[in-house]
Design an enzyme around this catalytic site. Structure first.
Site, PDB file in Angstrom:
ATOM      1  N   LYS A  54       0.828  -1.211   0.000  1.00 32.08           N
ATOM      2  CA  LYS A  54       0.000   0.000   0.000  1.00 32.08           C
ATOM      3  C   LYS A  54       0.856   1.251   0.000  1.00 32.08           C
ATOM      4  CE  LYS A  54      -3.760  -2.437   2.296  1.00 32.08           C
ATOM      5  NZ  LYS A  54      -4.369  -2.832   3.579  1.00 32.08           N
ATOM      6  N   GLN A  98      -4.666  -1.295   9.625  1.00 31.23           N
ATOM      7  CA  GLN A  98      -4.561  -2.663   9.120  1.00 31.23           C
ATOM      8  C   GLN A  98      -5.146  -3.660  10.125  1.00 31.23           C
ATOM      9  OE1 GLN A  98      -3.341  -3.551   6.017  1.00 31.23           O
ATOM     10  NE2 GLN A  98      -4.034  -5.618   6.492  1.00 31.23           N
ATOM     11  N   ASP A 121     -11.225   2.476   4.188  1.00 31.80           N
ATOM     12  CA  ASP A 121     -11.525   1.041   4.263  1.00 31.80           C
ATOM     13  C   ASP A 121     -13.030   0.785   4.255  1.00 31.80           C
ATOM     14  OD1 ASP A 121     -10.014  -1.207   4.061  1.00 31.80           O
ATOM     15  OD2 ASP A 121      -9.625  -1.450   6.187  1.00 31.80           O
TER      16      ASP A 121
END
Length: 296
Positions: A54, A98, A121
């Protein structure tokens, strides 16, 4: 019959090129550089690999990119303080924590603390609610990537029956909402669904997101169906000698060899849905930056 293989990498490459061009335009015309912050807690190898990818891809697209690596024993209040600082940082337009987090941390509380406008997200309850209500929302990256591949493969999907196996907040529920918005008839199935194989066999579009290696067999698939395999499972090699050496490989939730002989189209694992996730994350970050700046 052998199914068409739906390769995610070429589509993801195209999306990244579009994002790179849009970032350059925003910087040139508006002095706006989309910024992404990724937070990693602990030393999970798979998470480390995802976070590295990422960071590299956001920098390659011309974005401002920051990675915060925290020790596994980070306290809840310390993590929430970092999220609050990123919420207030004008250079950051997208925040991704994450998952999974170490077990002593409250994932729901952390997700709820992220500014919904920066929740790239798509997990915040406000974004989930907006998606379910048919309103513009930042949507989870993997489901968005799945929908892109489905549309690339089938075109108009209105009226088709989609079966989603799995009901997670990250994939199952949002992909079901996206399919509904595309005028599919949608069934959400799961581990307690009665006669799951029969339900799967009704699907024109079958999305497997259950986290069980090779659970969906070839005779569960309707001939000619479009199969999207979201599963990422590490298993021992089939070869006993390699397995005895501790060697492992990545497989999906669908028995790929069996599915290939029945489906009309199918994503491989890896190289199917996987490449789309980071590409759609970059896309979400650009969208967030434009909305925050009043340019959307």
């Amino acid at each position: 019959m052998t199914a068409r293989i739906i390769e995610g990498a070429p589509v993801a490459e195209r999306i990244r090129a579009e994002v790179t061009a849009e970032v350059a335009r925003l910087r040139a015309e508006h002095g706006l550089q989309p910024g992404l912050a990724v937070v990693l807690v602990g030393e999970d190898p798979a998470s480390q690999a995802y976070v590295k990818s990422k960071g590299e891809q956001s920098l390659a697209a011309g974005m401002h990119s920051v990675t915060h690596r925290l020790p596994a024993d980070t306290r809840q209040d310390e993590l929430l303080k970092l999220v609050a600082d990123l919420n207030a940082d004008p250079l950051i337009h997208g925040i991704l924590v994450q998952l999974p987090l170490p077990k002593h941390l409250d994932e729901k509380a952390v997700i709820s603390a992220i500014d919904p406008d920066k929740d790239v997200d798509g997990l915040h309850v406000i974004n989930a609610g907006r998606l379910a209500s048919g309103l513009p929302a930042l949507t989870a990256c993997t489901p968005v990537g799945c929908m892109v591949l489905i549309r690339e493969t089938l075109g108009d999907v209105a009226g088709k029956h989609a079966v989603v196996v799995g009901r997670s907040l990250l994939v199952g529920k949002p992909i079901a909402q996206l399919l509904l918005a595309a005028d599919c008839t949608v069934t959400i199935a799961h581990s307690r669904t009665v006669d799951l194989p029969a339900v799967c066999r009704t699907a024109d579009i079958l999305v497997a997101a259950v986290g069980r290696p090779r659970m969906i067999r070839g005779d569960w698939i309707k001939p000619g169906a479009c199969v999207i395999d979201v599963g990422i499972n590490r298993v021992p090699f089939d070869n006993p000698e390699q397995a005895a050496l501790g060697k492992t490989k990545i497989v999906g939730d669908v028995n790929y060899k069996e599915g290939l002989a029945v489906a009309g189209s199918i994503t491989p694992v890896p190289k199917g849905v996987g490449p789309m996730t980071v590409a759609c994350l970059l896309q979400n970050t650009v969208t967030a930056a434009k909305r925050i700046a009043g340019l959307a």
